[in-house]
Design a protein around this motif. Structure first.
Motif, mmCIF file in Angstrom:
data_model
loop_
_atom_site.group_PDB
_atom_site.id
_atom_site.type_symbol
_atom_site.label_atom_id
_atom_site.label_comp_id
_atom_site.label_asym_id
_atom_site.label_seq_id
_atom_site.Cartn_x
_atom_site.Cartn_y
_atom_site.Cartn_z
ATOM 1 N N ARG A 139 28.194 21.912 48.199
ATOM 2 C CA ARG A 139 26.939 22.082 47.463
ATOM 3 C C ARG A 139 27.161 22.450 46.009
ATOM 4 O O ARG A 139 26.335 22.147 45.162
ATOM 5 C CB ARG A 139 26.076 23.133 48.168
ATOM 6 N N THR A 166 19.551 20.502 54.478
ATOM 7 C CA THR A 166 18.817 21.735 54.259
ATOM 8 C C THR A 166 18.886 22.158 52.795
ATOM 9 O O THR A 166 19.966 22.332 52.233
ATOM 10 C CB THR A 166 19.399 22.864 55.137
ATOM 11 N N GLY A 167 17.730 22.285 52.174
ATOM 12 C CA GLY A 167 17.653 22.694 50.776
ATOM 13 C C GLY A 167 17.724 21.561 49.780
ATOM 14 O O GLY A 167 17.536 21.777 48.575
ATOM 15 N N HIS A 215 22.887 27.180 62.919
ATOM 16 C CA HIS A 215 21.450 27.350 63.158
ATOM 17 C C HIS A 215 21.139 27.723 64.597
ATOM 18 O O HIS A 215 20.035 27.489 65.092
ATOM 19 C CB HIS A 215 20.692 26.105 62.691
ATOM 20 N N CYS A 265 15.522 31.590 57.594
ATOM 21 C CA CYS A 265 16.638 30.725 57.219
ATOM 22 C C CYS A 265 16.101 29.518 56.473
ATOM 23 O O CYS A 265 14.948 29.105 56.667
ATOM 24 C CB CYS A 265 17.393 30.280 58.484
ATOM 25 N N ARG A 266 16.905 28.905 55.627
ATOM 26 C CA ARG A 266 16.442 27.747 54.850
ATOM 27 C C ARG A 266 16.168 26.536 55.724
ATOM 28 O O ARG A 266 15.578 25.558 55.272
ATOM 29 C CB ARG A 266 17.454 27.401 53.763
ATOM 30 N N CYS A 267 16.589 26.592 57.008
ATOM 31 C CA CYS A 267 16.274 25.497 57.926
ATOM 32 C C CYS A 267 14.841 25.593 58.448
ATOM 33 O O CYS A 267 14.349 24.662 59.086
ATOM 34 C CB CYS A 267 17.247 25.490 59.102
ATOM 35 N N GLY A 268 14.179 26.724 58.202
ATOM 36 C CA GLY A 268 12.819 26.936 58.701
ATOM 37 C C GLY A 268 12.750 27.893 59.869
ATOM 38 O O GLY A 268 11.673 28.349 60.239
ATOM 39 N N ARG A 281 14.337 31.491 62.009
ATOM 40 C CA ARG A 281 14.568 32.898 61.668
ATOM 41 C C ARG A 281 15.780 33.408 62.448
ATOM 42 O O ARG A 281 16.008 33.035 63.593
ATOM 43 C CB ARG A 281 13.347 33.761 62.005
ATOM 44 N N VAL A 287 22.126 32.346 58.075
ATOM 45 C CA VAL A 287 21.484 33.256 57.122
ATOM 46 C C VAL A 287 22.011 34.671 57.295
ATOM 47 O O VAL A 287 22.211 35.398 56.310
ATOM 48 C CB VAL A 287 19.946 33.197 57.246
ATOM 49 N N ASP A 306 24.076 36.316 54.178
ATOM 50 C CA ASP A 306 23.524 37.559 53.620
ATOM 51 C C ASP A 306 24.591 38.654 53.604
ATOM 52 O O ASP A 306 24.716 39.403 52.631
ATOM 53 C CB ASP A 306 22.324 38.023 54.446
#
Length: 350
Positions: free
Chosen positions: A88, A158-159, A238, A248-251, A253, A258, A262
């Motif tokens: 990325r 994702t993102g 995920h 999470c950026r995938c939608g 939690r 994540v 973090d």
């Protein structure tokens, strides 16, 4: 009977044995015994591979009373493959020879969010820098998933929604004039296992901790990467570990990704290693994995922390105790991407 296909298979058997043997080489008798081919068939294959520059003489066998026979060896510099890792925020490119050795490499910043056109330009320049005018078999590209490895078309990364539906393989083949294989970065990571890190009979999970968290799978059997029917296997990051966890950026939690990232961002590397260990232990229990290999820049920055943390959790939770190995991967994702190209030459599915 498909004679060209059979010829390719038999050539691959011989090449793979010579690759494994290294500079010492093997005699035609050994090659015949190990492949199950007749000595005459091995001689024809050897002559063809010699004409193509792929094999050469490696001296003579020790005499056992008769005329010493010629040994054959692989010529590593006869062809090369380039592996490109599109992370990325970073691009890594390597050129490897037929023996799998890295002979040139380059690394630089990348903005995956700048979109396909900008990233393709960076990839084309990187390939040119590492390959020069060397004879190339092709280029392997490792990119964030999801993507369809058969077509080289990216999914909903994702993102980065602008990448969805982009035909990365087709575009790069057109720009480079070379065969290109595209796969997820984690699949490329485990593809390198077949030539460096593990025996073919083992079920292996390559766990990558970098700008994301993912896994590549090579299940017991023929040594091929397990991708799933929809190329969706290995979405390791995920799996939900905490139902009331952060978004999470995938939608979802509370995903492992994540939680891990973090902890990394907060400098809590022991906690991050514990989270990776919990997720890896789930994978081991589900698939009866023999070995977990750890890679990625976060692991490379603190290898002992991650080895200790993941080993501790996997060992404590494993149904088979200490039988599951946890080690560092010996090859990076870019090298694994090159193996996507090299593998088929040696009859190794990638």
């Amino acid at each position: 009977m498909n004679l060209p296909l059979l010829r390719g298979h038999n050539d691959a058997l011989v090449l793979d044995l010579l690759r494994t043997a290294g500079p010492a080489g093997l005699g035609r008798g050994d090659l015949a015994a190990r492949t199950g081919l007749t000595p005459q068939a091995v001689s024809k294959i050897a002559a063809r591979l010699r004409d193509e520059g792929l094999v050469a003489d490696a001296g003579r066998e020790a005499s056992t009373g008769g005329k010493p026979r010629t040994l054959l060896r692989l010529v590593p510099q006869a062809r090369y493959a380039v592996g490109v890792h599109l992370d990325r925020d970073e691009l890594t490119a390597v050129r490897v020879d037929l023996a799998g050795r890295v002979v040139a490499d380059g690394r630089g910043p990348l903005d995956f969010g700048a979109g396909p056109d900008a990233v393709v330009e960076e990839a084309v320049r990187a390939v040119a820098r590492v390959c020069g005018d060397r004879p190339l078999l092709g280029v392997g590209v490792a990119a964030p998933g999801p993507l369809d490895w058969r077509t080289g078309v990216l999914g909903r990364v994702t993102g980065f929604p602008e990448w969805e539906g982009f035909p990365l393989r087709e575009v790069l083949e057109r720009r480079l004039g070379l065969p290109v294989r595209v796969d997820k970065d984690t699949n490329a990571g485990v593809a390198g296992v077949a030539s460096a890190d593990a025996a073919f009979g083992e079920a292996v999970a390559y766990v990558h901790v970098g700008t994301g968290l993912g896994a590549g799978l090579r299940l017991a059997g023929g040594g091929e990467v397990y991708r799933g029917r929809r190329s969706a296997a290995g979405e390791f990051g995920h799996q939900v570990l905490r139902l009331d966890g952060p978004a999470c950026r995938c939608g979802g939690r509370g995903c492992a990704e994540v939680l891990c990232l973090d902890a990394v961002a907060g400098g809590r590397l022991e906690e991050a290693a514990q989270i990776v260990g919990e997720a890896a232990a789930n994978l081991v229990a589900l698939l009866d994995v023999d070995r977990v290999l750890l890679g990625g820049r976060v692991v490379a920055a603190a290898p002992e922390v991650f080895l200790a943390g993941v080993r501790g959790v996997v060992g404590a939770r494993s149904f088979v105790g200490g039988a599951v190995g946890v080690d560092l991967a010996e090859r990076g994702v870019a090298e694994g991407a090159a193996e996507l190209v090299l593998g088929p030459l040696f009859g190794r599915g990638a």
